[in-house]
Design an enzyme around this catalytic site. Structure first.
Site, PDB file in Angstrom:
ATOM      1  N   CYS A  18     -14.166  -2.632  -6.813  1.00 23.85           N
ATOM      2  CA  CYS A  18     -15.109  -1.629  -6.390  1.00 23.85           C
ATOM      3  C   CYS A  18     -16.544  -1.564  -6.848  1.00 23.85           C
ATOM      4  O   CYS A  18     -17.568  -1.079  -6.521  1.00 23.85           O
ATOM      5  CB  CYS A  18     -14.845  -0.312  -6.367  1.00 23.85           C
ATOM      6  N   ASP A  57     -17.240  10.697   3.532  1.00 23.06           N
ATOM      7  CA  ASP A  57     -15.614  10.804   3.103  1.00 23.06           C
ATOM      8  C   ASP A  57     -15.052   9.519   3.127  1.00 23.06           C
ATOM      9  O   ASP A  57     -15.742   8.614   3.422  1.00 23.06           O
ATOM     10  CB  ASP A  57     -15.177  11.881   4.243  1.00 23.06           C
ATOM     11  N   GLY A 146      -3.740  -9.406  10.570  1.00 24.06           N
ATOM     12  CA  GLY A 146      -4.963  -9.077  10.186  1.00 24.06           C
ATOM     13  C   GLY A 146      -6.107 -10.171  10.585  1.00 24.06           C
ATOM     14  O   GLY A 146      -5.809 -10.704  11.612  1.00 24.06           O
ATOM     15  N   SER A 148      -8.462 -13.447   8.821  1.00 25.91           N
ATOM     16  CA  SER A 148      -8.878 -14.232   7.649  1.00 25.91           C
ATOM     17  C   SER A 148      -9.909 -15.231   8.217  1.00 25.91           C
ATOM     18  O   SER A 148     -10.223 -15.815   9.286  1.00 25.91           O
ATOM     19  CB  SER A 148      -7.689 -15.102   7.431  1.00 25.91           C
TER      20      SER A 148
END
Length: 336
Positions: A18, A57, A146, A148
């Site tokens: 992060c 948020d 997902g 890629s």
């Protein structure tokens, strides 16, 4: 501390975890004026937007039929550790945390993977995905499919959909004066990860912290009747607390002596292992800060965390109280 793998994934990324987030000030300037806040008008049968862009948020929330809220988020980042399996676990726990930080339960997630196929064996990507799948299984969240891409830098994370009670969401704009502040994981992940990238040292206790789900803390906050929370990630404790105080129209007082740190965090900071994101976080909040502690202490409080804990406006049994919410004063943030 143990040896690292032959392929050191952190060496393939300019940032890590992060700490590679876009600086908060720059991000807010880009987002200013975009549609997507509460009150946005839609045609058709789109549910009421409960939480959007307004206050930064952790996720977005929409009220749907049946008295439920759908909570949606996406989170991905470059390698924060060298081990592929551990990176997958950390990234998945971090993405799921956004739903927990809103008081929801994750239901469905999909993988987000970027991989430099010509530079890093693709077999390691399978280990990343395996780590993510195991954490999703622990969370009771379906992980299915997902997307890629081939990319010069490896990146991994999840897009997560969760469910919650629309009248009991944990949000940035609901902190009230007279409320204690509880922190559910120690700080120091940024400096330890920075040291890992620089030296190859492996910190098992940091990995354990980053792979611990915020599920129990979120449920405890709801059980205690709390209404405001955020997870402490790339903007550091001070950055995320500033966003909460600003959105709620209050001030927040931090008792620096009560804030817990992971073992070796302070010595890692003293040795110069400070992520650039931590310094940018402090620069961002400094105009809004009244502090009577050292610069070193402020940098640690602004340290860019990866898969950190929840910062909750309320007292939660078993977790340390690190400050309180007070009436709005001259400065949204006060550190003593």
């Amino acid at each position: 501390m143990t040896a690292t793998p032959t392929v050191r994934l952190t060496q393939y990324a300019a940032g890590g975890g992060c700490a590679c987030k876009v600086p908060p000030g720059e991000l807010e300037r880009v987002l200013a004026g975009l549609p997507g806040g509460r009150g946005t008008v839609h045609t058709g049968e789109v549910g009421e937007l409960l939480v959007g862009l307004e206050h930064g948020d952790d996720a977005a929330a929409v009220r749907i039929a049946g008295g439920r809220a759908v909570i949606a988020t996406a989170d991905f980042f470059t390698p924060v550790v060298d081990d592929a399996y551990d990176w997958g676990r950390i990234a998945a726990a971090n993405a799921l945390s956004d739903v927990y930080a809103m008081g929801g339960e994750p239901v469905l997630a999909v993988n987000l993977l970027a991989w430099p196929r010509e530079r890093i064996p693709f077999e390691l990507a399978a280990e990343v995905l395996r780590g993510g799948a195991e954490v999703a299984l622990e969370a009771g969240c379906h992980l299915a499919g997902g997307h890629s891409i081939d990319d010069p830098e490896p990146k991994y994370g999840l897009a997560v959909t969760g469910m919650g009670d629309p009248d009991r969401l944990l949000r940035n704009d609901a902190a009230r004066p007279g409320t204690p502040l509880t922190l559910t994981k120690p700080l120091g992940l940024g400096v330890l990860n920075n040291r890992h990238k620089a030296t190859g040292e492996r910190f098992e206790h940091a990995i354990a912290a980053m792979t611990t789900l915020n599920r129990d803390a979120s449920r405890a906050a709801l059980a205690a009747g709390c209404t405001a929370a955020t997870d402490v990630t790339g903007f550091g404790l001070l950055g995320h607390l500033y966003k909460m105080a600003r959105a709620s129209g209050v001030s927040a007082v931090v008792d620096s002596a009560a804030v817990p740190y992971l073992e070796a965090a302070r010595e890692s900071h003293a040795a110069g292992h400070v992520p650039g994101g931590s310094v940018r976080n402090l620069d961002w909040v400094r105009p809004h800060l009244d502090a009577s502690v050292s610069e070193d202490e402020l940098v640690l409080l602004a340290d860019a965390q990866t898969s950190g804990g929840l910062l909750i406006a309320g007292e939660i049994p078993g977790y340390p109280v690190v400050g309180e919410i007070v009436e709005a004063g001259e400065h949204p943030l006060v550190v003593r």
